[in-house]
Design a protein around this motif. Sequence first.
Motif, PDB file in Angstrom:
ATOM      1  N   ASP A 441       0.934  -1.149   0.077  1.00 25.66           N
ATOM      2  CA  ASP A 441       0.232  -0.093   0.090  1.00 25.66           C
ATOM      3  C   ASP A 441       0.818   1.237   0.004  1.00 25.66           C
ATOM      4  O   ASP A 441       0.367   2.390  -0.579  1.00 25.66           O
ATOM      5  CB  ASP A 441      -1.079   0.150   1.104  1.00 25.66           C
ATOM      6  CG  ASP A 441      -2.142  -1.201   1.157  1.00 25.66           C
ATOM      7  OD1 ASP A 441      -2.364  -1.386   0.171  1.00 25.66           O
ATOM      8  OD2 ASP A 441      -2.425  -1.504   2.113  1.00 25.66           O
ATOM      9  N   TYR A 442       1.980   1.470   0.836  1.00 25.34           N
ATOM     10  CA  TYR A 442       2.602   2.598   0.769  1.00 25.34           C
ATOM     11  C   TYR A 442       3.856   2.547   0.243  1.00 25.34           C
ATOM     12  O   TYR A 442       4.655   3.672  -0.007  1.00 25.34           O
ATOM     13  CB  TYR A 442       3.084   2.796   2.413  1.00 25.34           C
ATOM     14  CG  TYR A 442       1.643   2.539   3.279  1.00 25.34           C
ATOM     15  CD1 TYR A 442       0.699   3.164   2.865  1.00 25.34           C
ATOM     16  CD2 TYR A 442       1.640   2.250   4.532  1.00 25.34           C
ATOM     17  CE1 TYR A 442      -0.663   3.244   3.564  1.00 25.34           C
ATOM     18  CE2 TYR A 442       0.789   2.315   5.212  1.00 25.34           C
ATOM     19  CZ  TYR A 442      -0.548   2.873   5.012  1.00 25.34           C
ATOM     20  OH  TYR A 442      -1.667   2.884   5.696  1.00 25.34           O
ATOM     21  N   ARG A 447       4.626   6.199  -5.089  1.00 24.04           N
ATOM     22  CA  ARG A 447       4.927   6.362  -3.825  1.00 24.04           C
ATOM     23  C   ARG A 447       4.733   8.101  -3.536  1.00 24.04           C
ATOM     24  O   ARG A 447       4.671   8.692  -4.412  1.00 24.04           O
ATOM     25  CB  ARG A 447       6.367   6.172  -3.385  1.00 24.04           C
ATOM     26  CG  ARG A 447       6.573   4.637  -3.572  1.00 24.04           C
ATOM     27  CD  ARG A 447       8.140   4.117  -3.567  1.00 24.04           C
ATOM     28  NE  ARG A 447       8.133   2.781  -4.031  1.00 24.04           N
ATOM     29  CZ  ARG A 447       9.451   2.071  -4.276  1.00 24.04           C
ATOM     30  NH1 ARG A 447      10.341   2.910  -4.114  1.00 24.04           N
ATOM     31  NH2 ARG A 447       9.378   1.045  -4.353  1.00 24.04           N
ATOM     32  N   ARG A 451       3.026   8.513   2.327  1.00 24.12           N
ATOM     33  CA  ARG A 451       2.709   6.970   2.569  1.00 24.12           C
ATOM     34  C   ARG A 451       4.047   6.393   2.888  1.00 24.12           C
ATOM     35  O   ARG A 451       3.998   5.402   3.768  1.00 24.12           O
ATOM     36  CB  ARG A 451       2.628   6.335   0.998  1.00 24.12           C
ATOM     37  CG  ARG A 451       1.346   6.759   0.354  1.00 24.12           C
ATOM     38  CD  ARG A 451       1.160   6.102  -0.817  1.00 24.12           C
ATOM     39  NE  ARG A 451       0.022   6.503  -1.575  1.00 24.12           N
ATOM     40  CZ  ARG A 451      -0.273   6.515  -2.938  1.00 24.12           C
ATOM     41  NH1 ARG A 451       0.629   5.929  -3.716  1.00 24.12           N
ATOM     42  NH2 ARG A 451      -1.339   6.855  -3.514  1.00 24.12           N
TER      43      ARG A 451
END
Length: 543
Positions: A441-442, A447, A451
């Motif tokens: 996800d991060y 990016r 995040r």
Amino acid sequence: MQYQYDVLVIGSGAAGLSLALHLADSVKVAVLSKGQLHEGSTWFAQGGIAAVLDDQDSIDAHVADTLAAGGGLCHEESVRFTVERSKSAIDWLINQGVDFTKDEAANSYHLTKEGGHSHRRIIHSADATGKAVLSSLIARVKAHKNITLLERFIALDLITQPDPNSRKLRCTGAYVYNHADDHVHAFQAKSVVLATGGASKVYLYTSNPDGASGDGIAMAWRAGCRVANMEFNQFHPTCLFHPKAKSFLITEALRGEGAHLKLPNGERFMQRFDERGELAPRDIVARAIDHEMKRLGADCLYLDISHKPSDFIAEHFPTVKARCLEFGIDITKEPIPVVPAAHYTCGGVVVNAQGHTDLVNLYAIGETSFTGLHGANRMASNSLLECIVYARSAALDIASKIAAIPEPLPCPPWDESRVTDSDEDVVISHNWDELRRFMWDYVGIVRTRKRLERATHRIKLLQKEIGEYYSNYRVRGDLIELRNLALVAELIIRSAIERKESRGLHYSLDYPAPAPVARDTILVPTNYAAQDVFVTDMLAIKS
């Protein structure tokens, strides 16, 4: 129990087995495989090996293509070093018995083309090149009296001792967990080679097998070695999207032979992102697919080769055809649902042209290492080539030095006196899942600063939990991998934060343009092995 060898090779893929074969006529070699021999990434490599084998091709062209794909970060001397040795690497593999696909009409080997390449230069064994390579190497290794193959042995940490020839530390082996007897043993050797592969299991979706947990990178960092460019994680554009298909890669060779990427409505889209279309480098294709999936809210996109003759597909892609049929997808008649997935670790342990790390007598080869070949984005089919070339280079260096290396001093046995068996293994599985989800996800294909800050906070908490667990309970294979994966995740996050630009595989919405000067991201541990060790520290180590 303690084991003693001349050379200890940790990892049993193309790099590790090739090095063992190059050395075994003169020294005794142990090769550790953390699972079964066919469970590593090499076995699953489909596409092929890039090499200059055709009169219409040239070393300069292969070098230029690699530099262009690498986003300005490839080390040209490393690229040329590798490419110049590509033909001899292929010749050596043929001598080991690798059965590459022939072009009977031309009376030569069949060469295909993949993204970023200006020529057909990918030699392959149908669409199962890794399997063909590894099968031949395993057969050779098993037949050699000087090579000991040990399966289901997973290394925990490297053993270091003062080097009698310098004021530095040298690597003299590793502590290794044996699944069979559930104990940790010391393996000692004059030279140690890390060939453990990459770390793509740090992400939720990956084409890699479960063992790709960055073990060698983590062990080298803890022992004082630098790592570089860990932010460049290659996401392969086309992994099979199916709830029951685990980590199955759809080889780039399909696109090399004319497969089209399509939206759910059947429309092609890659020309809107790059004039090379489906044959653009992997970072561009993966970002394009990611963009279109998010724009449309689609679970997947499609790769279509059904416009090609059925016989052609069956001959060139038997593995993909058979695997897709298992899930009810006939690639001769319908498109393949695909998504990007973490595929390759372009960074790794810093090494020189001989594969030598910052720690005396420690080498790293293959995906574990950072040679400068791949830059900000690995070009297709250069990875197996790097394995074979640097395995030979490292073997030659080890062979030239090993006679002068003194035997290691006895090392203390692994201490399990203050730990107990765990009754909470659920903690490991939960932490493993949490780590891979927040990395996806991060710290994924796209990016942002926010995040990455979230990822930094999460990894610190997770490492604290893992550290406490590791200190109190007996080690097991999944705990060893989780500990390594968490460390590698930290190195990836730290490297991504340092790079305030977008380049190659690292794309930041906060810094969408490349910096004027391309620089490597090199992380240096506090116990940096290449610096001199003070006498007081050496005495402390000896005691």
